[in-house]
Design a protein around this motif. Structure first.
Motif, short mmCIF file in Angstrom:
data_model
loop_
_atom_site.label_atom_id
_atom_site.label_comp_id
_atom_site.label_asym_id
_atom_site.label_seq_id
_atom_site.Cartn_x
_atom_site.Cartn_y
_atom_site.Cartn_z
N ASP A 66 0.92 -1.21 0.09
CA ASP A 66 -0.04 -0.05 -0.10
C ASP A 66 0.90 1.22 0.11
OD1 ASP A 66 -2.02 1.74 0.22
OD2 ASP A 66 -2.25 1.54 2.48
N ASN A 67 0.69 1.96 -1.00
CA ASN A 67 1.66 3.23 -1.01
C ASN A 67 1.03 4.29 -0.11
OD1 ASN A 67 2.19 5.93 -2.69
ND2 ASN A 67 3.91 4.68 -2.56
N GLN A 68 1.87 4.80 0.40
CA GLN A 68 1.42 5.96 1.40
C GLN A 68 1.33 7.40 0.67
OE1 GLN A 68 0.29 5.16 4.41
NE2 GLN A 68 0.39 3.40 3.30
N SER A 69 0.58 7.85 -0.07
CA SER A 69 0.58 9.36 -0.77
C SER A 69 0.94 10.34 0.32
CB SER A 69 -0.74 9.52 -1.63
OG SER A 69 -0.89 8.57 -2.61
N GLU A 70 1.58 11.30 -0.07
CA GLU A 70 1.84 12.38 0.94
C GLU A 70 0.95 13.57 0.83
OE1 GLU A 70 6.17 12.69 0.16
OE2 GLU A 70 6.39 10.68 0.98
N THR A 71 0.61 13.68 -0.20
CA THR A 71 -0.40 14.93 -0.71
C THR A 71 -1.48 14.28 -1.48
OG1 THR A 71 0.71 16.02 -2.38
CG2 THR A 71 1.30 16.61 -0.32
N LYS A 72 -2.49 15.21 -1.95
CA LYS A 72 -3.51 14.68 -2.92
C LYS A 72 -3.24 14.82 -4.18
CE LYS A 72 -5.70 19.14 -2.80
NZ LYS A 72 -6.02 19.81 -4.16
N ASP A 73 -2.15 15.76 -4.28
CA ASP A 73 -1.47 15.75 -5.61
C ASP A 73 -0.48 14.76 -6.13
OD1 ASP A 73 -3.19 17.93 -6.26
OD2 ASP A 73 -1.48 19.29 -4.99
N ASP A 74 0.22 13.95 -5.08
CA ASP A 74 0.86 12.72 -5.36
C ASP A 74 0.55 11.60 -6.45
OD1 ASP A 74 3.18 14.02 -4.39
OD2 ASP A 74 2.87 13.27 -2.42
N ILE A 75 1.11 11.19 -7.18
CA ILE A 75 0.77 10.09 -7.88
C ILE A 75 1.16 8.92 -7.01
CG2 ILE A 75 1.08 8.46 -9.69
CD1 ILE A 75 1.41 10.85 -11.50
N GLU A 76 2.38 9.01 -6.38
CA GLU A 76 2.82 7.98 -5.40
C GLU A 76 3.53 8.78 -4.46
OE1 GLU A 76 4.70 4.24 -6.40
OE2 GLU A 76 3.17 4.06 -8.08
N GLY A 77 3.51 8.32 -3.27
CA GLY A 77 4.32 8.72 -1.87
C GLY A 77 5.72 8.11 -2.17
N MET A 78 6.36 8.53 -1.40
CA MET A 78 7.97 7.89 -1.22
C MET A 78 8.16 6.69 -0.35
SD MET A 78 9.56 9.98 -2.85
CE MET A 78 11.33 9.62 -2.61
N THR A 79 7.01 6.26 0.22
CA THR A 79 7.05 5.05 1.21
C THR A 79 5.99 4.28 0.79
OG1 THR A 79 5.98 6.11 3.13
CG2 THR A 79 8.41 6.17 3.23
N ASP A 80 6.08 2.85 1.13
CA ASP A 80 5.23 1.82 0.96
C ASP A 80 4.84 1.25 2.26
OD1 ASP A 80 4.73 2.44 -1.91
OD2 ASP A 80 6.26 0.60 -2.32
N GLN A 81 3.83 0.62 2.33
CA GLN A 81 3.64 -0.11 3.59
C GLN A 81 3.36 -1.78 3.04
OE1 GLN A 81 0.04 -0.07 6.24
NE2 GLN A 81 1.52 0.30 7.77
N VAL A 82 4.13 -2.62 3.56
CA VAL A 82 4.18 -3.83 2.75
C VAL A 82 4.15 -4.87 3.88
CG1 VAL A 82 5.75 -5.72 1.65
CG2 VAL A 82 6.08 -3.17 1.14
N VAL A 83 3.23 -5.98 3.69
CA VAL A 83 2.79 -6.76 4.64
C VAL A 83 3.29 -8.02 4.41
CG1 VAL A 83 0.90 -8.25 6.10
CG2 VAL A 83 0.59 -5.67 5.20
N ILE A 84 4.33 -8.52 5.06
CA ILE A 84 4.94 -9.68 4.85
C ILE A 84 4.51 -11.07 5.83
CG2 ILE A 84 7.14 -11.19 4.84
CD1 ILE A 84 7.00 -8.93 2.69
N THR A 85 4.17 -12.17 5.49
CA THR A 85 3.65 -13.08 6.24
C THR A 85 4.78 -14.40 6.33
OG1 THR A 85 1.49 -12.85 6.00
CG2 THR A 85 2.13 -14.96 6.97
N ILE A 86 5.13 -14.81 7.39
CA ILE A 86 6.20 -15.80 7.78
C ILE A 86 5.62 -16.98 8.37
CG2 ILE A 86 8.29 -16.75 8.63
CD1 ILE A 86 9.35 -13.72 8.42
N LEU A 87 4.89 -18.09 7.62
CA LEU A 87 4.27 -19.18 8.10
C LEU A 87 5.32 -20.15 8.61
CD1 LEU A 87 1.79 -20.70 8.45
CD2 LEU A 87 1.98 -21.66 6.53
#
Length: 140
Positions: free
Chosen positions: A49-70
């Motif tokens: 999930d990309n974290q947009s920083e403003t309403k005008d950003d296409i993409e923000g500089m950071t992503d939130q990534v979920v990793i599962t280790i089973l």
């Protein structure tokens, strides 16, 4: 980001020995699935999930990534040892990579939030398993 966790676990000799080297990213092969040797670990990238920083950003500089280790083991005690070793190795590898400029350092998460599922029992194998979730902030 899943590659970071894969490299972290593969770098730990005790985890490799305990699992017989059966650390999979993202899934077991058909042959491994049929053989179904326990213990093993699978690592999956569940969402980004990309974290947009403003309403005008296409993409923000950071992503939130979920990793599962089973983590899958033969009994509760072995599972507890495995999950604790995995958590410890991931933390130590994170600290080491933060100080490193070696290949792969760019895969290092900026931060993470940890949570885990309950411990489950599969009577058909038989085995016990638990999912460890790493909700990571990463550079885009």
């Amino acid at each position: 980001t899943d590659k970071f966790f894969y490299r972290a676990l593969k770098a730990d000799a005790a985890i490799m020995q305990a699992t017989g080297g059966r650390i999979f990213n993202p899934a077991r092969t058909t042959a491994d699935e049929k053989e179904d040797r326990i213990p093993y670990i699978t690592i999956t990238l569940d969402e980004v999930d990309n974290q947009s920083e403003t309403k005008d950003d296409i993409e923000g500089m950071t992503d939130q990534v979920v990793i599962t280790i089973l983590c899958v083991a033969k009994d509760r005690e072995a599972l507890a040892d495995m999950t604790e070793a995995v958590r410890k190795q991931c933390r130590e590898y994170l600290y080491a990579m933060e100080e490193s400029d070696e290949d792969g350092a760019e895969l290092t998460p900026l931060d993470w939030h940890f949570r885990a599922s309950g411990v489950e029992y599969d009577k058909n194998k038989p085995c016990v398993y638990q999912a460890l979730y790493y909700e990571c902030d990463t550079n885009r």
